[in-house]
Motif scaffolding. Structure first.
Motif, PDB file in Angstrom:
ATOM      1  N   LEU A  83      -1.254  -5.450   1.777  1.00 50.50           N
ATOM      2  CA  LEU A  83      -2.653  -5.679   1.426  1.00 50.50           C
ATOM      3  C   LEU A  83      -2.656  -7.036   0.735  1.00 50.50           C
ATOM      4  O   LEU A  83      -1.814  -7.283  -0.137  1.00 50.50           O
ATOM      5  CB  LEU A  83      -3.039  -4.571   0.444  1.00 50.50           C
ATOM      6  CG  LEU A  83      -4.464  -4.183   0.282  1.00 50.50           C
ATOM      7  CD1 LEU A  83      -4.494  -2.692   0.061  1.00 50.50           C
ATOM      8  CD2 LEU A  83      -5.076  -4.900  -0.857  1.00 50.50           C
ATOM      9  N   LEU A  94      -7.010  -5.828   4.550  1.00 52.74           N
ATOM     10  CA  LEU A  94      -6.681  -4.431   4.287  1.00 52.74           C
ATOM     11  C   LEU A  94      -6.739  -3.667   5.597  1.00 52.74           C
ATOM     12  O   LEU A  94      -7.747  -3.740   6.306  1.00 52.74           O
ATOM     13  CB  LEU A  94      -7.678  -3.859   3.272  1.00 52.74           C
ATOM     14  CG  LEU A  94      -7.715  -2.365   3.028  1.00 52.74           C
ATOM     15  CD1 LEU A  94      -6.380  -1.860   2.502  1.00 52.74           C
ATOM     16  CD2 LEU A  94      -8.822  -2.022   2.034  1.00 52.74           C
ATOM     17  N   ALA A  95      -5.679  -2.973   5.929  1.00 59.01           N
ATOM     18  CA  ALA A  95      -5.617  -2.130   7.130  1.00 59.01           C
ATOM     19  C   ALA A  95      -6.009  -2.896   8.400  1.00 59.01           C
ATOM     20  O   ALA A  95      -6.694  -2.381   9.270  1.00 59.01           O
ATOM     21  CB  ALA A  95      -6.483  -0.887   6.958  1.00 59.01           C
ATOM     22  N   GLN A 111     -14.644   1.645   2.184  1.00 61.52           N
ATOM     23  CA  GLN A 111     -13.536   1.864   3.118  1.00 61.52           C
ATOM     24  C   GLN A 111     -13.909   1.628   4.578  1.00 61.52           C
ATOM     25  O   GLN A 111     -13.137   0.988   5.311  1.00 61.52           O
ATOM     26  CB  GLN A 111     -12.964   3.271   2.926  1.00 61.52           C
ATOM     27  CG  GLN A 111     -12.327   3.484   1.557  1.00 61.52           C
ATOM     28  CD  GLN A 111     -11.814   4.884   1.403  1.00 61.52           C
ATOM     29  OE1 GLN A 111     -10.716   5.192   1.855  1.00 61.52           O
ATOM     30  NE2 GLN A 111     -12.610   5.753   0.778  1.00 61.52           N
ATOM     31  N   VAL A 117       0.243   2.752   6.469  1.00 62.66           N
ATOM     32  CA  VAL A 117       1.101   1.718   5.911  1.00 62.66           C
ATOM     33  C   VAL A 117       2.219   1.259   6.846  1.00 62.66           C
ATOM     34  O   VAL A 117       2.700   0.132   6.709  1.00 62.66           O
ATOM     35  CB  VAL A 117       1.678   2.136   4.536  1.00 62.66           C
ATOM     36  CG1 VAL A 117       0.557   2.391   3.554  1.00 62.66           C
ATOM     37  CG2 VAL A 117       2.587   3.335   4.652  1.00 62.66           C
ATOM     38  N   ILE A 142     -11.393   2.026   7.691  1.00 60.01           N
ATOM     39  CA  ILE A 142     -10.738   3.181   7.085  1.00 60.01           C
ATOM     40  C   ILE A 142     -11.715   4.344   7.046  1.00 60.01           C
ATOM     41  O   ILE A 142     -12.817   4.218   6.506  1.00 60.01           O
ATOM     42  CB  ILE A 142     -10.259   2.860   5.656  1.00 60.01           C
ATOM     43  CG1 ILE A 142      -9.213   1.748   5.691  1.00 60.01           C
ATOM     44  CG2 ILE A 142      -9.712   4.108   4.965  1.00 60.01           C
ATOM     45  CD1 ILE A 142      -8.828   1.210   4.334  1.00 60.01           C
ATOM     46  N   LEU A 180      -4.342   4.705   4.888  1.00 55.82           N
ATOM     47  CA  LEU A 180      -3.997   3.275   4.927  1.00 55.82           C
ATOM     48  C   LEU A 180      -3.054   2.889   6.062  1.00 55.82           C
ATOM     49  O   LEU A 180      -2.881   1.708   6.329  1.00 55.82           O
ATOM     50  CB  LEU A 180      -3.394   2.849   3.585  1.00 55.82           C
ATOM     51  CG  LEU A 180      -4.352   2.938   2.406  1.00 55.82           C
ATOM     52  CD1 LEU A 180      -3.643   2.546   1.115  1.00 55.82           C
ATOM     53  CD2 LEU A 180      -5.581   2.073   2.629  1.00 55.82           C
ATOM     54  N   PRO A 231       0.806  -1.222   0.000  1.00 55.77           N
ATOM     55  CA  PRO A 231       0.000   0.000   0.000  1.00 55.77           C
ATOM     56  C   PRO A 231       0.843   1.277   0.000  1.00 55.77           C
ATOM     57  O   PRO A 231       0.367   2.327  -0.429  1.00 55.77           O
ATOM     58  CB  PRO A 231      -0.844  -0.118   1.267  1.00 55.77           C
ATOM     59  CG  PRO A 231      -0.101  -1.056   2.145  1.00 55.77           C
ATOM     60  CD  PRO A 231       0.638  -1.988   1.232  1.00 55.77           C
TER      61      PRO A 231
END
Length: 176
Positions: A96, A118-119, A144, A90, A149, A88, A52
């Motif tokens: 991801l 993701l996240a 999201q 990171v 997110i 994100l 990401p």
């Protein structure tokens, strides 16, 4: 096993604006510049690993048309920094990952079911994949907030990113 990276495939994220000041903002096409897509046609299965932190602004877009030069280099740097640090996160979530659990053929392509991490949140995801000439194309909408997110906001929320983004993949169809 077929292994693809950014030299032969593309992964893009389309981000759309909303809010009272959305007319002054731009929709964006972001490109993932570091990823690995492993496809096993025999199984069949797919594993995608994306960095990401490698998301880069490819272009600003208005009404579906690229706007070359619409963003200053400083704007691009600020957008990329906000995506990496605030959206994100990171440093905390450096990868991801999508891993298929089932691949079902359908007319003109496949339905690929799997799990997207993701996240720090893993959710099921179904990705329709279709053959288009010498390429295979896939597109999926991600909400999201489903991944914890908070969509980006600026100017006290008068300019913000819509909660849904679209992820698009294009890869060679050879061997599939």
């Amino acid at each position: 096993m077929i292994v693809l990276g950014p030299d032969r495939a593309t992964v893009e994220v389309l981000v759309f604006r909303e809010g009272l000041l959305s007319a002054v903002g731009h929709d964006l096409v972001l490109r993932v510049t570091a990823f690995e897509l492993a496809i096993d046609p025999a199984a069949p299965s797919v594993v995608a690993r994306l960095d990401p932190a490698s998301l880069r602004v490819a272009s600003a877009v208005r009404d579906g048309r690229p706007l070359p030069g619409a963003l200053r280099p400083r704007d691009v740097a600020e957008i990329e920094d906000a995506i990496a640090s605030a959206v994100l996160r990171v440093r905390r979530f450096p990868e991801l990952r999508f891993e298929s659990t089932a691949v079902a053929p359908r007319e003109g392509g496949w339905d690929v079911r799997g799990a997207l991490a993701l996240a720090g949140v893993t959710r099921p995801l179904m990705v329709p994949v279709r053959r288009a000439g010498e390429r295979v194309l896939a597109a999926a909408r991600l909400h999201q907030p489903d991944f914890g997110i908070a969509p980006y906001r600026a100017m006290l929320g008068a300019l913000r990113v819509k909660p849904d983004v679209e992820v698009r993949l294009s890869a060679p169809a050879e061997g599939l």
